[in-house]
Each structure stands twice: as structure tokens, then as C-alpha cells.
Design a protein around this motif. Structure first.
Motif, PDB file in Angstrom:
ATOM      1  N   SER A   1       0.781  -1.238   0.000  1.00 41.20           N
ATOM      2  CA  SER A   1       0.000   0.000   0.000  1.00 41.20           C
ATOM      3  C   SER A   1       0.813   1.289   0.000  1.00 41.20           C
ATOM      4  O   SER A   1       0.377   2.276  -0.578  1.00 41.20           O
ATOM      5  CB  SER A   1      -0.962   0.016   1.187  1.00 41.20           C
ATOM      6  N   GLU A   2       1.991   1.306   0.635  1.00 44.84           N
ATOM      7  CA  GLU A   2       2.660   2.595   0.778  1.00 44.84           C
ATOM      8  C   GLU A   2       4.170   2.458   0.905  1.00 44.84           C
ATOM      9  O   GLU A   2       4.669   1.583   1.602  1.00 44.84           O
ATOM     10  CB  GLU A   2       2.139   3.305   2.024  1.00 44.84           C
TER      11      GLU A   2
ATOM     12  N   THR B   1       4.707   0.033 -10.598  1.00 47.99           N
ATOM     13  CA  THR B   1       3.827  -1.126 -10.439  1.00 47.99           C
ATOM     14  C   THR B   1       2.997  -1.001  -9.164  1.00 47.99           C
ATOM     15  O   THR B   1       1.791  -1.257  -9.181  1.00 47.99           O
ATOM     16  CB  THR B   1       4.652  -2.428 -10.427  1.00 47.99           C
ATOM     17  N   LEU B   2       3.626  -0.596  -8.063  1.00 47.06           N
ATOM     18  CA  LEU B   2       2.888  -0.408  -6.807  1.00 47.06           C
ATOM     19  C   LEU B   2       1.786   0.636  -6.990  1.00 47.06           C
ATOM     20  O   LEU B   2       0.648   0.428  -6.573  1.00 47.06           O
ATOM     21  CB  LEU B   2       3.839   0.025  -5.687  1.00 47.06           C
ATOM     22  N   ILE B   3       2.118   1.736  -7.624  1.00 44.95           N
ATOM     23  CA  ILE B   3       1.137   2.810  -7.846  1.00 44.95           C
ATOM     24  C   ILE B   3       0.007   2.327  -8.745  1.00 44.95           C
ATOM     25  O   ILE B   3      -1.171   2.605  -8.483  1.00 44.95           O
ATOM     26  CB  ILE B   3       1.842   4.061  -8.425  1.00 44.95           C
ATOM     27  N   GLU B   4       0.333   1.573  -9.793  1.00 45.49           N
ATOM     28  CA  GLU B   4      -0.689   1.046 -10.694  1.00 45.49           C
ATOM     29  C   GLU B   4      -1.647   0.079  -9.988  1.00 45.49           C
ATOM     30  O   GLU B   4      -2.778  -0.094 -10.409  1.00 45.49           O
ATOM     31  CB  GLU B   4      -0.033   0.341 -11.887  1.00 45.49           C
ATOM     32  N   HIS B   5      -1.181  -0.523  -8.896  1.00 43.36           N
ATOM     33  CA  HIS B   5      -2.020  -1.436  -8.122  1.00 43.36           C
ATOM     34  C   HIS B   5      -2.670  -0.740  -6.917  1.00 43.36           C
ATOM     35  O   HIS B   5      -3.089  -1.402  -5.967  1.00 43.36           O
ATOM     36  CB  HIS B   5      -1.209  -2.647  -7.671  1.00 43.36           C
TER      37      HIS B   5
ATOM     38  N   HIS C   1       0.645   3.969  -2.849  1.00 44.97           N
ATOM     39  CA  HIS C   1       1.054   5.371  -2.817  1.00 44.97           C
ATOM     40  C   HIS C   1       2.530   5.467  -2.461  1.00 44.97           C
ATOM     41  O   HIS C   1       3.019   4.699  -1.639  1.00 44.97           O
ATOM     42  CB  HIS C   1       0.245   6.150  -1.777  1.00 44.97           C
ATOM     43  N   ILE C   2       3.195   6.433  -3.069  1.00 42.03           N
ATOM     44  CA  ILE C   2       4.595   6.684  -2.750  1.00 42.03           C
ATOM     45  C   ILE C   2       4.782   8.173  -2.496  1.00 42.03           C
ATOM     46  O   ILE C   2       4.404   9.003  -3.315  1.00 42.03           O
ATOM     47  CB  ILE C   2       5.535   6.223  -3.885  1.00 42.03           C
TER      48      ILE C   2
ATOM     49  N   ILE D   1       5.331   8.930 -13.021  1.00 40.87           N
ATOM     50  CA  ILE D   1       4.815   7.602 -12.649  1.00 40.87           C
ATOM     51  C   ILE D   1       3.818   7.672 -11.496  1.00 40.87           C
ATOM     52  O   ILE D   1       3.215   6.667 -11.152  1.00 40.87           O
ATOM     53  CB  ILE D   1       5.938   6.588 -12.336  1.00 40.87           C
ATOM     54  N   GLY D   2       3.676   8.872 -10.927  1.00 37.74           N
ATOM     55  CA  GLY D   2       2.672   9.051  -9.883  1.00 37.74           C
ATOM     56  C   GLY D   2       3.191   9.201  -8.473  1.00 37.74           C
ATOM     57  O   GLY D   2       2.413   9.199  -7.520  1.00 37.74           O
TER      58      GLY D   2
END
Length: 159
Positions: free
Chosen positions: A26-27, A51-55, A58-59, A79-80
Motif C-alpha cells: 500500500s505505501e 507497479t505499486l502505484i498502478e495497483h 502510494h509513494i 509515474i505518480g
């Protein structure tokens, strides 16, 4: 003291950080020196962040954004990542995943860092230690400037 493992090389620290990002659900939050951010980008670690953000993850990230690295900062924004610039920072550098797994620097010579340098970093899966690091992150985040504002400032300064 929280239980953990001492990491003694830049390459190993990058590998641990990469694994933390890859296993996060998640983070991720990180406050890193520019040299480590550059190495991470060279090794494709932002792809794991993407990939984490697409799923749905949050970063939040903080580093010193200089004019030489406008493109690097922009690529992280693209990338977000929620990115901030911090002018001066003289504390522990770290990455925390899902408020439990972390790697933090004990000693890093950020001025002349190379992949083969010896460092001392602490890798832990103790949530209490992660919370301790997150209090430092929150303080630095409050002192930072939004990355887009910093990028606009740097772009205005270009000839």
C-alpha cells in the motif's frame, strides 16, 4: 533496539530497498540522498514503484532536486510519486514500506558515493522502528516544497 540486519554496501542497500518496494502492498515513503536516487533509477527501481502505484499503492518521496536532475524528478512525478524537494537535510536517510519494513542509513558519504562504496545501513521489519522513521519523514515533508513548484523554479532559471 529493533531487531534487524546491518547492510554494508551500496549495492546491497539498493537490493534491499528494491525488495521492500516490490513487497509493499500500500505505501512507500522515502527520504534519500540524490546519489541513491540516481543509482535506483539506473537499476530500474522506479519501475517497481510504478507497479505499486498502478495497483493502488502510494509513494511519498523527498530528495534535493537540483537543476541537473530536473528530468529525474519529472520522471518520478510522471509515474505518480508524490514528490517534494528539500534544500538542506542532515539526518538519517531511509525508505519505509507499509509502515513496517525499513532500511535506514547509519553512515552515508553522500558527496562521493559510488556503487562499490562501503556504507552502514540498518534493515528492519520492526513496525516501531518504521514509525520512528516516519516521524522524521513527516517533519521533513512539512519543510519541503512541492516538486512541481521546484521544477518550475529551476526551469525559469535556465537560459
Amino acid at each position: 533496539m529493533a531487531k534487524g540486519t546491518i547492510i554494508e554496501s551500496v549495492k546491497d542497500a539498493l537490493a534491499v530497498g528494491s525488495n521492500i518496494i516490490e513487497s509493499a502492498k500500500s505505501e512507500i515513503v522515502w527520504l534519500l540522498p540524490l546519489s541513491i536516487v540516481i543509482f535506483a533509477a539506473q537499476y530500474g527501481i522506479p519501475n517497481k514503484s510504478k507497479t505499486l502505484i498502478e495497483h493502488g499503492g502510494h509513494i511519498k518521496s523527498i530528495f534535493h532536486i537540483s537543476s541537473q536532475y530536473v528530468e529525474l524528478a519529472q520522471s518520478l512525478l510522471d509515474i505518480g510519486e508524490n514528490l517534494r524537494h528539500l534544500d538542506q537535510y542532515e539526518g538519517v536517510f531511509f525508505l519505509v514500506g507499509d509502515k513496517k519494513q525499513s532500511i535506514s542509513s547509519i553512515h552515508v558519504n553522500v558527496e562521493d558515493l559510488s556503487l562499490d562504496d562501503r556504507i552502514v545501513a540498518f534493515w528492519s521489519e520492526a513496525p516501531t522502528y518504521a514509525e520512528y522513521l516516519l516521524t522524521h519523514f513527516d517533519q521533513a515533508w512539512a519543510q519541503g516544497v512541492g516538486a512541481q513548484d521546484r521544477l518550475n523554479e529551476l526551469l525559469e532559471q535556465r537560459p
